[in-house]
Design a protein around this motif. Structure first.
Motif, PDB file in Angstrom:
ATOM      1  N   GLU A   1       0.915  -1.163   0.038  1.00  0.00           N
ATOM      2  CA  GLU A   1       0.023  -0.075  -0.012  1.00  0.00           C
ATOM      3  C   GLU A   1       0.929   1.151   0.003  1.00  0.00           C
ATOM      4  O   GLU A   1       0.599   2.160  -0.576  1.00  0.00           O
ATOM      5  CB  GLU A   1      -0.766  -0.089   1.214  1.00  0.00           C
ATOM      6  N   PHE A   2       1.980   1.327   0.936  1.00  0.00           N
ATOM      7  CA  PHE A   2       2.723   2.509   0.880  1.00  0.00           C
ATOM      8  C   PHE A   2       3.439   2.603  -0.346  1.00  0.00           C
ATOM      9  O   PHE A   2       3.548   3.640  -0.865  1.00  0.00           O
ATOM     10  CB  PHE A   2       3.864   2.289   2.028  1.00  0.00           C
TER      11      PHE A   2
ATOM     12  N   PHE B   1       1.039   3.995  -2.977  1.00  0.00           N
ATOM     13  CA  PHE B   1       0.947   5.340  -3.041  1.00  0.00           C
ATOM     14  C   PHE B   1       2.033   6.023  -3.694  1.00  0.00           C
ATOM     15  O   PHE B   1       1.666   7.193  -4.165  1.00  0.00           O
ATOM     16  CB  PHE B   1       0.807   5.727  -1.516  1.00  0.00           C
ATOM     17  N   LEU B   2       3.192   5.758  -3.242  1.00  0.00           N
ATOM     18  CA  LEU B   2       4.607   6.541  -3.818  1.00  0.00           C
ATOM     19  C   LEU B   2       4.639   6.557  -5.400  1.00  0.00           C
ATOM     20  O   LEU B   2       4.596   7.485  -6.004  1.00  0.00           O
ATOM     21  CB  LEU B   2       5.684   5.848  -3.403  1.00  0.00           C
TER      22      LEU B   2
ATOM     23  N   ASN C   1       1.828   8.693  -6.991  1.00  0.00           N
ATOM     24  CA  ASN C   1       2.086  10.025  -6.949  1.00  0.00           C
ATOM     25  C   ASN C   1       3.496  10.251  -7.651  1.00  0.00           C
ATOM     26  O   ASN C   1       4.324  11.378  -7.290  1.00  0.00           O
ATOM     27  CB  ASN C   1       2.362  10.601  -5.549  1.00  0.00           C
TER      28      ASN C   1
ATOM     29  N   CYS D   1      13.131   3.801   2.730  1.00  0.00           N
ATOM     30  CA  CYS D   1      12.408   3.003   3.771  1.00  0.00           C
ATOM     31  C   CYS D   1      13.087   1.552   3.907  1.00  0.00           C
ATOM     32  O   CYS D   1      12.975   0.956   2.992  1.00  0.00           O
ATOM     33  CB  CYS D   1      11.089   3.093   2.958  1.00  0.00           C
TER      34      CYS D   1
ATOM     35  N   TYR E   1       3.990   4.815   8.331  1.00  0.00           N
ATOM     36  CA  TYR E   1       3.613   4.863   6.666  1.00  0.00           C
ATOM     37  C   TYR E   1       2.244   5.740   6.839  1.00  0.00           C
ATOM     38  O   TYR E   1       2.367   6.695   5.980  1.00  0.00           O
ATOM     39  CB  TYR E   1       3.289   3.410   6.248  1.00  0.00           C
ATOM     40  N   ALA E   2       1.338   5.558   7.872  1.00  0.00           N
ATOM     41  CA  ALA E   2       0.217   6.203   7.749  1.00  0.00           C
ATOM     42  C   ALA E   2       0.286   7.790   8.088  1.00  0.00           C
ATOM     43  O   ALA E   2      -0.133   8.794   7.111  1.00  0.00           O
ATOM     44  CB  ALA E   2      -0.636   5.998   8.887  1.00  0.00           C
TER      45      ALA E   2
ATOM     46  N   THR F   1       2.237   9.101   4.808  1.00  0.00           N
ATOM     47  CA  THR F   1       1.349   9.321   3.792  1.00  0.00           C
ATOM     48  C   THR F   1       0.508  10.265   3.731  1.00  0.00           C
ATOM     49  O   THR F   1       0.209  11.139   2.860  1.00  0.00           O
ATOM     50  CB  THR F   1       0.412   7.822   3.612  1.00  0.00           C
TER      51      THR F   1
ATOM     52  N   LYS G   1       0.470  13.476   1.242  1.00  0.00           N
ATOM     53  CA  LYS G   1      -1.087  13.925   0.498  1.00  0.00           C
ATOM     54  C   LYS G   1      -1.134  15.117   0.801  1.00  0.00           C
ATOM     55  O   LYS G   1      -1.714  15.991  -0.014  1.00  0.00           O
ATOM     56  CB  LYS G   1      -1.966  12.950   1.019  1.00  0.00           C
TER      57      LYS G   1
ATOM     58  N   MET H   1       2.979  15.836  -2.103  1.00  0.00           N
ATOM     59  CA  MET H   1       4.374  15.074  -1.923  1.00  0.00           C
ATOM     60  C   MET H   1       5.722  15.739  -1.728  1.00  0.00           C
ATOM     61  O   MET H   1       6.718  15.476  -2.176  1.00  0.00           O
ATOM     62  CB  MET H   1       4.390  14.249  -3.437  1.00  0.00           C
TER      63      MET H   1
END
Length: 197
Positions: free
Chosen positions: A21-22, A25-26, A29, A103, A153-154, A157, A161, A165
């Protein structure tokens, strides 16, 4: 640099919870993803385009995986001070691109120790490249965002957002502190284990 645009990232994790998921998301974007072995496979399996570290270094993973990221083509991109024109000129002269996000979480040495692995087997679970990337990124938090655990992560993110970015200096500083806490705890655990072995 107060607000760092996130355009290029290395992800290399043992704990893959939340990774897909992380990373998605990257990627969504516009962030270029670079990765190693098992992490790269997990992201590729999730349908994400990933550049292998050996494509960046020009060398294969070697010595049974002991050497993957320990290379100037990786660490120059991590340690370059983006506010220093000489550093950026040096990267350009070697045709290297800087990284903006690292990461990494570490080999599970605690699991090996708890399983009463023999000393030689336990030693193989001492991460070298991971702590090196984490410490380099934390040192250079003015120019890079380090992510030492899925627990962050949350928050990361959400901030990216909300800020187009871009990672604030405040966030980067806080993540550097969390990183040094994590690497010092990791080293203390290994020291304790080896002192009793």
């Amino acid at each position: 640099m107060d607000h760092l645009p996130i355009r290029r990232a290395i992800l290399s994790v043992t704990d893959k919870s939340g990774l897909a998921e992380f990373a998605a998301f990257l990627h969504a974007n516009g962030v270029e993803l670079v990765s190693t072995g098992g992490t790269k496979k997990a992201m590729t399996d999730a349908g994400l385009p990933v550049t292998a570290v050996d494509q960046v270094t020009g060398f294969p993973e070697m010595l049974g995986g002991r050497v993957k990221t320990l290379h100037p083509n990786i660490h120059a991109g991590i340690l370059a001070d983006k506010d220093n024109p000489e550093h950026l000129t040096t990267l350009e002269s070697f045709k290297l691109k800087p990284f903006d996000l690292i990461c990494v979480n570490l080999y599970d040495f605690a699991k090996a120790a708890a399983a009463k692995a023999d000393l030689k087997a336990a030693v193989e679970q001492i991460d070298i490249g991971g702590p090196t990337m984490l410490r380099a990124s934390a040192k250079n938090f003015h120019s890079i965002l380090v992510v030492p655990s899925p627990a962050h992560y949350a928050r990361i993110t959400a901030e990216l957002k909300d800020n187009g970015m871009k990672a604030s200096l405040t966030l980067r500083h806080e993540m550097a502190v969390e990183t040094f806490k994590a690497t010092s705890a990791y080293d203390a655990m290994i020291c304790d284990y080896l002192g009793k072995a």
